[in-house]
Design a protein around this motif. Sequence first.
Motif, PDB file in Angstrom:
ATOM      1  N   LYS A   6      -2.650   6.267   4.136  1.00 19.42           N
ATOM      2  CA  LYS A   6      -2.258   5.056   3.413  1.00 19.42           C
ATOM      3  C   LYS A   6      -3.157   4.915   2.202  1.00 19.42           C
ATOM      4  CE  LYS A   6      -0.783   2.534   7.512  1.00 19.42           C
ATOM      5  NZ  LYS A   6      -0.972   1.330   8.314  1.00 19.42           N
ATOM      6  N   GLY A   7      -2.620   4.361   1.113  1.00 16.78           N
ATOM      7  CA  GLY A   7      -3.406   4.117  -0.093  1.00 16.78           C
ATOM      8  C   GLY A   7      -3.139   5.146  -1.174  1.00 16.78           C
ATOM      9  N   GLU A  29       0.827  -1.191   0.000  1.00 12.37           N
ATOM     10  CA  GLU A  29       0.000   0.000   0.000  1.00 12.37           C
ATOM     11  C   GLU A  29       0.871   1.255   0.000  1.00 12.37           C
ATOM     12  OE1 GLU A  29      -4.087   0.890   2.353  1.00 12.37           O
ATOM     13  OE2 GLU A  29      -2.400   0.293   3.601  1.00 12.37           O
TER      14      GLU A  29
END
Length: 129
Positions: free
Chosen positions: A123-124, A90
């Motif tokens: 995150k991502g 990620e």
Amino acid sequence: MADKITSPADLLAKAKQAQDALDLRGGAKDIQVTVHMGTCGIASGAREVLNALMRVIEETGVSDVNVTTSGCMGLCSREPLVTVELLGKEAIKYEKMDEMKMRQVFKRHVLEGEIQTPFVLAKGAEIVR
């Protein structure tokens, strides 16, 4: 002789081919580090962060890192921002980076896989491919 582009579909196919060649997931590099270099990022020290990243890459001799820059993410109060993407993991966005934090993120996250939680904003990925 290069293939002629005769339709919008041909153009899209060529654009995808070019993107795949540059893209982290396209195979050439296992790591991508993006320093966000909008005017707010530059004013907050993103240029120094980028320079520190380039120095630590040179010092460590790592060759599978793709360094990119991008514009503003719209989070000016969190600049300088850096996104680290390791193949199959990620994406991690780090906030309020400086030269020392960049060196730490590179050595611990990029080289050792240890996310530096105190500096993480999110995150991502912000786009779906």
